[in-house]
Scaffold this motif. Structure first.
Motif: not given
Length: 390
Positions: A35-38, A41-49, A181-186, A8-16
């Motif tokens: 899950x937010x990214x899926x 949402x744009x997810x920018x992962x900030x990591x330890x150098x 905890x991840x799911x409740x956070x979403x 099917x034609x892709x629908x706009x994702x809800x967190x775009x």
């Protein structure tokens, strides 16, 4: 990717249009932000150098790359920042200028020591939703204690109702402490986004892994309160419905889940055991629970006379819930799992494909689950800095 994706034609994702600055690592937080990214949402992962997310060093590995990390970090960007460094702090704060959500799962107090308390963040970024995931939450006598999945499974009572005997404690076979905890956070984050539409204000979310495990103990807590007896591990059977268990047929195990008296009558008809339906011990669900051990023996005497596929076909036709007992290796090839596109493929930085679990919320959207591969450490630094004009 799977060969067969929805046509099917892709629908706009809800967190775009939503931007997440992601300070999380290992599992509970990354499960939330993936899950937010899926969901767009744009997810920018900030990591330890230097080392990045701790999960990058946890096996199993595919050509030196952590499959554990790959399974929880698709659709994200990566930038390495030292939040004790003045220049990196400036980049981090510029990211927050346009962020909708800041997610973190440090031990409580860590960000406060770095100058990023909720009070400071709220004053500077009034629309920011600040989601904190920790072992025990931001309050209470244990709030500064470290925790992993095993710790909260044990402390919550989850382990005490899992397995086959009180003398052999057994954790749930997946990291349900982290994943819950991840799911409740979403859920909390999306609720905060909805509320912000009306208030124009962000808020602080305090998600505790221990709290989430307690919330999952629906039947166990209710049984304790209703009967006064402490729930114990009972293997595969249900504590308040019978027959509701794993059973052995001629060639292996399968499950039968009878939820009411009429389904039990149909089960007896399928098995050609009419006497059981009229036996006083099994006349109602409550009496079947009292005599579940005797009932299981009688059922298995009959079930072991034919292979499980024979019984499953008959039970499905009669509307009695049933299913194969499967290993993970058998599950990934099951036609229902395949039809629902519940497996997808990510590609390691070395080009190696890796099959991982997909997202159950995306089946109806027509969107590919993997739109961006799990990032190498600091892979998006140049593009992010250019975007920020830095």
């Amino acid at each position: 990717m799977n060969a067969a994706q929805p046509a099917s034609t892709p629908a706009a994702l809800p967190l775009a249009g939503i931007t997440v600055v992601d300070l999380t690592r290992v599992l509970a937080g990354p499960a939330c932000t993936q899950m937010l990214a899926d969901l767009g949402a744009r997810v920018i992962k900030v990591e330890q150098p230097g080392c990045g997310d701790d999960a990058r060093a946890i096996g199993p590995f595919v050509e030196g790359v952590s499959a554990y990390f790959m399974s929880m970090n698709r659709n994200k960007e990566s930038i390495a920042l030292d939040l004790k460094d003045v220049q990196d702090r400036a980049i981090f704060e510029r990211l927050l200028d346009s962020a909708d959500i800041l997610a973190e799962n440090f031990r409580p107090g860590t960000l406060e020591k770095l100058g990023y308390s909720w009070e400071a963040l709220r004053a500077r970024y009034p629309r920011l939703i600040f989601a904190s995931i920790s072992g025990f939450g931001q309050t209470g006598p244990y709030h500064r204690q470290p925790a992993y999945d095993m710790v909260v499974q044990a402390m919550s009572g989850m382990m005490s109702v899992t397995g086959h005997g009180a003398d052999a404690p057994c954790r749930v076979g997946v990291s349900i402490g982290d994943l819950a905890a991840g799911l409740y956070s979403v859920i909390g984050i999306q609720s905060a986004l909805m509320r912000r539409m009306h208030t124009q204000r962000g808020e602080r979310l305090d998600v505790s892994m221990l709290d989430c495990q307690v919330a999952l103990l629906e039947n166990a807590v209710a049984r304790l309160e209703a009967t006064g007896s402490v729930p114990n591990p009972i293997g595969t059977r249900h504590p308040s419905m019978a027959p509701f268990d794993a059973y052995t047929a001629q060639d292996g195990r399968f499950v039968i889940a009878v939820g009411n008296d009429s389904a039990f009558v149909r089960l007896c008809e399928v098995l050609e055991l009419p006497a059981l339906a009229h036996d006083a011990r099994f006349a109602t669900n409550s009496t079947r629970c009292e005599h579940q051990a005797q009932l299981k023996v009688l059922l298995e005497q009959r079930l072991q006379q034919a292979p499980r596929t024979h019984w499953i076909a008959l039970l499905e036709e009669s509307g009695v819930p049933t299913g194969l007992y499967q290993t993970v290796a058998e599950m990934v090839s099951h036609p229902q799992v395949q039809a629902r596109h519940m497996l997808t493929t990510v590609i390691t930085p070395t080009g190696q494909p890796l099959r991982v679990a997909s997202n159950p919320l995306l089946n109806a959207t027509g969107q590919s689950v993997v739109r961006r591969q799990p990032p190498a450490l600091d892979a998006d630094r140049a593009a992010i800095l250019q975007e920020l004009g830095m």
